[in-house]
Design an enzyme around this catalytic site. Sequence first.
Site, mmCIF file in Angstrom:
data_model
loop_
_atom_site.group_PDB
_atom_site.id
_atom_site.type_symbol
_atom_site.label_atom_id
_atom_site.label_comp_id
_atom_site.label_asym_id
_atom_site.label_seq_id
_atom_site.Cartn_x
_atom_site.Cartn_y
_atom_site.Cartn_z
ATOM 1 N N CYS A 108 8.128 -17.322 1.214
ATOM 2 C CA CYS A 108 7.948 -16.670 -0.077
ATOM 3 C C CYS A 108 9.157 -15.771 -0.394
ATOM 4 O O CYS A 108 10.299 -16.196 -0.285
ATOM 5 C CB CYS A 108 6.629 -15.899 -0.078
ATOM 6 S SG CYS A 108 6.033 -15.370 -1.688
ATOM 7 N N THR A 109 8.912 -14.525 -0.754
ATOM 8 C CA THR A 109 9.996 -13.633 -1.172
ATOM 9 C C THR A 109 10.795 -13.057 -0.016
ATOM 10 O O THR A 109 11.708 -12.249 -0.238
ATOM 11 C CB THR A 109 9.433 -12.473 -2.009
ATOM 12 O OG1 THR A 109 8.410 -11.813 -1.264
ATOM 13 C CG2 THR A 109 8.853 -12.987 -3.327
#
Length: 321
Positions: A108-109
């Site tokens: 993800c981030t």
Amino acid sequence: MIKTIAILALPGVQMLDVSGPLDVFAQANADAGRELYALRVVGYEPGPIRCSSGARLLPDLIVGEPLPRLDTLLVAGTPHASRTVLSTSALQWIRDTAKGAKRYGSVCTGAFVLASAGLLDGKRVTTHWNAAGDLRHAYPRVTVEEDALHVRDGKVRTSAGVTAGLDLALSMVEEDLGREAAAGVAAQLVMFFKRPGGQLQFSRKGQAGPVGRSVLQEVQRWVAANPGLPLSVEALAGHAGLSPRHFARLFHAEVGITPAAWVEMTRISAARALLEAGAATPKQVAAQCGFANVDTLRRAFVKHVGVSPAVYLRHHGGGQA
């Protein structure tokens, strides 16, 4: 040899970004009946790691402490990763650890952390669809593949949002142990071995509220409420009481895209809502949302969503196809 997998979990981490990949590797151990992967959680500072949900994780070691010979370093994502500023020493530890590992990557981030350490320059990567634009803007030397569930480029492995971390970990099991072993893990965890489509099928881009001056917002509301009408620039300009040329120029300046592109995105949003409700076939959806025919809908849908309307209906709607 046992492969050591370390996941860096920063304060505020999303728990599934950590536990999802760990469970995939743990299932590979269980299926093999022996330890193939040694799993470690790395914290940023001493003490429990408070997750975004409020739950707490106990790290096995802390940034700066030496790791055993490492096969893989992954950085888990947080909701505020794009604004996270790490210490110089922490960034150096991440660089040194990543470069000493067989492979490194993010869930993800977590890609923002690797990018801030300079580890993604010149690489193809992915991240959560809602953060892809920010990553691209902040780090122009990184090539961001917005639709991909996970991307492999040299030593780098990156995944899209949250649950895509499982897809990434499964791809690494396949890389290490072969297709049969990975398929067995997928079966035990009741997950797709190869998930259909990319992450744009989960994106909600194009569904934000109206923007621009009031006359443009009124046109946007009218279009959203009537996607099946003929919606040429002339029709939109007439509704706004402006000339087509002036309307098109004003719309592009304040909304950021052409009226035609905005209408197509709005029609796709309407089509997705109908498919998710499961009460209409793709052919019926095409007619209700202003597409000339189902083939036109399909081409636009694949461009914006990454899968066909039939596939989207099967996985996100009422099960019709």
